[in-house]
Design an enzyme around this catalytic site. Sequence first.
Site, PDB file in Angstrom:
ATOM      1  N   LYS A   1       0.838  -1.218   0.000  1.00  0.00           N
ATOM      2  CA  LYS A   1       0.000   0.000   0.000  1.00  0.00           C
ATOM      3  C   LYS A   1       0.867   1.261   0.000  1.00  0.00           C
ATOM      4  O   LYS A   1       0.599   2.214  -0.729  1.00  0.00           O
ATOM      5  CB  LYS A   1      -0.920   0.018   1.247  1.00  0.00           C
ATOM      6  CG  LYS A   1      -1.910  -1.140   1.283  1.00  0.00           C
ATOM      7  CD  LYS A   1      -2.708  -1.161   2.560  1.00  0.00           C
ATOM      8  CE  LYS A   1      -1.886  -1.498   3.800  1.00  0.00           C
ATOM      9  NZ  LYS A   1      -1.355  -2.874   3.838  1.00  0.00           N
TER      10      LYS A   1
ATOM     11  N   GLY B   1       3.105  -0.757   8.882  1.00  0.00           N
ATOM     12  CA  GLY B   1       4.474  -0.486   8.456  1.00  0.00           C
ATOM     13  C   GLY B   1       4.434  -0.366   6.953  1.00  0.00           C
ATOM     14  O   GLY B   1       4.231  -1.362   6.252  1.00  0.00           O
ATOM     15  N   HIS B   2       4.549   0.848   6.434  1.00  0.00           N
ATOM     16  CA  HIS B   2       4.420   1.086   5.001  1.00  0.00           C
ATOM     17  C   HIS B   2       5.779   1.489   4.442  1.00  0.00           C
ATOM     18  O   HIS B   2       6.360   2.483   4.865  1.00  0.00           O
ATOM     19  CB  HIS B   2       3.359   2.162   4.730  1.00  0.00           C
ATOM     20  CG  HIS B   2       1.985   1.744   5.164  1.00  0.00           C
ATOM     21  ND1 HIS B   2       0.895   2.562   5.083  1.00  0.00           N
ATOM     22  CD2 HIS B   2       1.531   0.572   5.678  1.00  0.00           C
ATOM     23  CE1 HIS B   2      -0.173   1.905   5.534  1.00  0.00           C
ATOM     24  NE2 HIS B   2       0.197   0.713   5.902  1.00  0.00           N
TER      25      HIS B   2
ATOM     26  N   GLN C   1      -3.351  -2.055   7.181  1.00  0.00           N
ATOM     27  CA  GLN C   1      -3.718  -3.472   7.308  1.00  0.00           C
ATOM     28  C   GLN C   1      -4.395  -3.956   6.018  1.00  0.00           C
ATOM     29  O   GLN C   1      -4.092  -3.440   4.964  1.00  0.00           O
ATOM     30  CB  GLN C   1      -4.608  -3.716   8.547  1.00  0.00           C
ATOM     31  CG  GLN C   1      -3.866  -3.571   9.876  1.00  0.00           C
ATOM     32  CD  GLN C   1      -3.712  -2.139  10.349  1.00  0.00           C
ATOM     33  OE1 GLN C   1      -4.678  -1.393  10.405  1.00  0.00           O
ATOM     34  NE2 GLN C   1      -2.500  -1.734  10.696  1.00  0.00           N
TER      35      GLN C   1
ATOM     36  N   ALA D   1       7.357  -5.190   8.423  1.00  0.00           N
ATOM     37  CA  ALA D   1       7.991  -3.862   8.450  1.00  0.00           C
ATOM     38  C   ALA D   1       7.887  -3.221   9.835  1.00  0.00           C
ATOM     39  O   ALA D   1       8.582  -2.258  10.132  1.00  0.00           O
ATOM     40  CB  ALA D   1       7.340  -2.958   7.401  1.00  0.00           C
TER      41      ALA D   1
HETATM   42  P1  GDP Z   1       2.239  -2.146   3.101  1.00  0.00           P
HETATM   43  O1  GDP Z   1       2.122  -2.371   4.570  1.00  0.00           O
HETATM   44  O2  GDP Z   1       1.046  -2.631   2.352  1.00  0.00           O
HETATM   45  O3  GDP Z   1       2.590  -0.738   2.744  1.00  0.00           O
HETATM   46  O4  GDP Z   1       3.447  -3.057   2.611  1.00  0.00           O
HETATM   47  P2  GDP Z   1       4.879  -3.248   3.328  1.00  0.00           P
HETATM   48  O5  GDP Z   1       5.690  -2.046   3.077  1.00  0.00           O
HETATM   49  O6  GDP Z   1       4.709  -3.691   4.738  1.00  0.00           O
HETATM   50  O7  GDP Z   1       5.425  -4.509   2.568  1.00  0.00           O
HETATM   51  C1  GDP Z   1       5.588  -4.524   1.185  1.00  0.00           C
HETATM   52  C2  GDP Z   1       7.072  -4.784   0.878  1.00  0.00           C
HETATM   53  O8  GDP Z   1       7.207  -5.120  -0.488  1.00  0.00           O
HETATM   54  C3  GDP Z   1       7.955  -3.567   1.093  1.00  0.00           C
HETATM   55  O9  GDP Z   1       9.224  -4.004   1.492  1.00  0.00           O
HETATM   56  C4  GDP Z   1       8.002  -2.917  -0.290  1.00  0.00           C
HETATM   57  O10 GDP Z   1       9.176  -2.151  -0.499  1.00  0.00           O
HETATM   58  C5  GDP Z   1       8.006  -4.138  -1.165  1.00  0.00           C
HETATM   59  N1  GDP Z   1       7.379  -3.991  -2.474  1.00  0.00           N
HETATM   60  C6  GDP Z   1       6.286  -3.256  -2.830  1.00  0.00           C
HETATM   61  N2  GDP Z   1       5.969  -3.481  -4.117  1.00  0.00           N
HETATM   62  C7  GDP Z   1       6.871  -4.376  -4.575  1.00  0.00           C
HETATM   63  C8  GDP Z   1       7.051  -5.049  -5.838  1.00  0.00           C
HETATM   64  O11 GDP Z   1       6.303  -4.872  -6.785  1.00  0.00           O
HETATM   65  N3  GDP Z   1       8.099  -5.932  -5.918  1.00  0.00           N
HETATM   66  C9  GDP Z   1       8.941  -6.179  -4.878  1.00  0.00           C
HETATM   67  N4  GDP Z   1       9.924  -7.052  -5.059  1.00  0.00           N
HETATM   68  N5  GDP Z   1       8.797  -5.570  -3.692  1.00  0.00           N
HETATM   69  C10 GDP Z   1       7.773  -4.701  -3.545  1.00  0.00           C
HETATM   70  P1  IMO Z   2       0.152  -2.812   7.255  1.00  0.00           P
HETATM   71  O1  IMO Z   2      -0.601  -1.515   7.241  1.00  0.00           O
HETATM   72  C1  IMO Z   2       0.236  -7.008   8.462  1.00  0.00           C
HETATM   73  C2  IMO Z   2      -1.694  -8.016  12.248  1.00  0.00           C
HETATM   74  C3  IMO Z   2      -0.789  -8.492  13.376  1.00  0.00           C
HETATM   75  C4  IMO Z   2      -1.740  -9.431  14.104  1.00  0.00           C
HETATM   76  C5  IMO Z   2      -3.091  -8.716  13.961  1.00  0.00           C
HETATM   77  C6  IMO Z   2      -3.491  -7.887  15.186  1.00  0.00           C
HETATM   78  O2  IMO Z   2       1.619  -2.667   7.266  1.00  0.00           O
HETATM   79  O3  IMO Z   2      -0.363  -3.717   6.179  1.00  0.00           O
HETATM   80  P2  IMO Z   2      -2.656  -5.550  16.150  1.00  0.00           P
HETATM   81  O4  IMO Z   2      -1.308  -5.124  16.631  1.00  0.00           O
HETATM   82  O5  IMO Z   2      -3.202  -4.742  15.029  1.00  0.00           O
HETATM   83  O6  IMO Z   2      -3.650  -5.704  17.260  1.00  0.00           O
HETATM   84  O7  IMO Z   2      -2.414  -7.048  15.586  1.00  0.00           O
HETATM   85  O8  IMO Z   2      -2.979  -7.864  12.834  1.00  0.00           O
HETATM   86  N1  IMO Z   2      -1.320  -6.706  11.660  1.00  0.00           N
HETATM   87  C7  IMO Z   2      -0.754  -6.573  10.472  1.00  0.00           C
HETATM   88  N2  IMO Z   2      -0.299  -7.496   9.593  1.00  0.00           N
HETATM   89  N3  IMO Z   2       0.328  -5.700   8.159  1.00  0.00           N
HETATM   90  C8  IMO Z   2      -0.150  -4.763   9.008  1.00  0.00           C
HETATM   91  O9  IMO Z   2      -0.212  -3.448   8.692  1.00  0.00           O
HETATM   92  C9  IMO Z   2      -0.672  -5.173  10.255  1.00  0.00           C
HETATM   93  N4  IMO Z   2      -1.177  -4.528  11.329  1.00  0.00           N
HETATM   94  C10 IMO Z   2      -1.592  -5.482  12.174  1.00  0.00           C
HETATM   95  O10 IMO Z   2       0.353  -9.162  12.890  1.00  0.00           O
HETATM   96  O11 IMO Z   2      -1.835 -10.641  13.395  1.00  0.00           O
HETATM   97 MG    MG Z   3       3.185  -3.291   6.123  1.00  0.00          MG
END
Ligand code: GDP
Ligand code: IMO
Ligand code: MG
Length: 431
Positions: A16, A40-41, A226, A301
């Site tokens: 995201k 964690g974005h 999430q 993240a």
């Molecule tokens: P979010 O929580 O939905 O914002 O996603 P996260 O940042 O937690 O996890 C997504 C991970 O995948 C991060 O490390 C991004 O840098 C990485 N990522 C996002 N898009 C791509 C993609 O198209 N390819 C690869 N290899 N990594 C990606």
């Molecule tokens: P982003 O925005 C993935 C999961 C936790 C746990 C459950 C409840 O980066 O996609 P909490 O601390 O919210 O009460 O935990 O939700 N969880 C996530 N899993 N990405 C997240 O956020 C999450 N935020 C919470 O691992 O299973």
């Molecule tokens: Mg994340």
Amino acid sequence: MANVVIIGTQWGDEGKGKVVDLLTRYADYIVRFQGGNNAGHTLVVEGKKYIFHLIPSGILYPDKKCLIGNGVVLDPGVLLKEMTDLAAAGLPVNPDRLTISERAHLIMPYHNRLDNNMEAATKQGAKIGTTGRGIGPCYGDKITRQGIKVGDLLDDALFREKLTENLKEKNFLFASKYNTATFSFEEIYAIFQQYAEKLAPYIGNVSVELDRARKAGRHILFEGAQGTQLDIDHGTYPFVTSSNTIAGNACTGSGFGPSHIDAVIGILKAYTTRVGEGPFPSELFDQTGEALQQKGAEFGATTGRKRRCGWLDCIVANEAVRLNGITGLAITKLDVLSGQSNLKIATAYEEGGKRLTAMPGNIRQVERLKPVYEELVGWQEELCDIRSIDDLPSATRAYIKRIEEITETPVAILSVGPGREQTLLLKNPFA
Ligand code: GDP
Ligand code: IMO
Ligand code: MG
């Protein structure tokens, strides 16, 4: 003018942050509306990696306004640290760039401790595997009307009164139920006085600001945290987070009317991951799962935990399309699938001799689901340098087309790497 919501379709971490960062170019306002620093974005811009937990992912563009809506639960220490880190990176945050809703709820130190105590006291198999950031207890207090709001920081008498009342109950629990240390009023009050002073210029009415922006024809981007299967009502309860993660909450969580939303982009990782406990029907326990975890660098993240990996689940995707009213999909991490000879997509579940095409509401039933797979041919080519759909291998295009067919939803964005530029924008939702 367009107002666009971005949400996760699976169990979070779909990418995201990357897509929000990419689309921020076309937006004027970026709004977080739920969750807290459990999120964690990750953004990768010009080779530099940023991870945001609370600040909207639009913050890297200095001319855009970021908003934290009433639906967010806010840990002020975490927010101030993100602001300090941004300033150190040459991107100072000031009140022209960030407004925090006076109605957002504060995560207090006792929420974090309660979160961890509750998890520790839960028997194996029933643990949620929370991020330990105090999210559940904070939303709990909000719903039972005991919460302390961001705006309360500006009213000393009200803040003192609420903190005193809350500590009576929480300290009773720490002492009598969990047998852990209690909090003194003074230790929390002193820290929060400092927070109040630092955050005061940022506190405002997000709903009014959004209304003004909309009437002035500005573009607004709502950044979900999430994912749909972690939604408190529609996810795999109780293995969920404590907020509504679906698109409808973009309105409730920011004070924006539903009739003003123009598009909903669902972020769909090309396979599935989950961090924490809870059922995951298409989870892989073999070498393929391990390969996806490694090639996809699937580590949380926020907590650094290894993410569980599995095949793409289109029942989950279809749930997301229905619950969020998705108008376009962004398929991320397609590059991670390179090198697989065959790919599988779950198109139905089997449970108790029956075939299901919707996620059951009963968690015991969800735990028993067996996916029914459709098999597709994989591709060997690396995709990270591809920028046009015509240059994708035919097997990749077939995979994308099949997702469009099953979900009956067009693909708007393809992502082939973590970098901002590693993206194919097929249909701009702001255009
Ligand atoms: P979010 O929580 O939905 O914002 O996603 P996260 O940042 O937690 O996890 C997504 C991970 O995948 C991060 O490390 C991004 O840098 C990485 N990522 C996002 N898009 C791509 C993609 O198209 N390819 C690869 N290899 N990594 C990606
Ligand atoms: P982003 O925005 C993935 C999961 C936790 C746990 C459950 C409840 O980066 O996609 P909490 O601390 O919210 O009460 O935990 O939700 N969880 C996530 N899993 N990405 C997240 O956020 C999450 N935020 C919470 O691992 O299973
Ligand atoms: Mg994340």
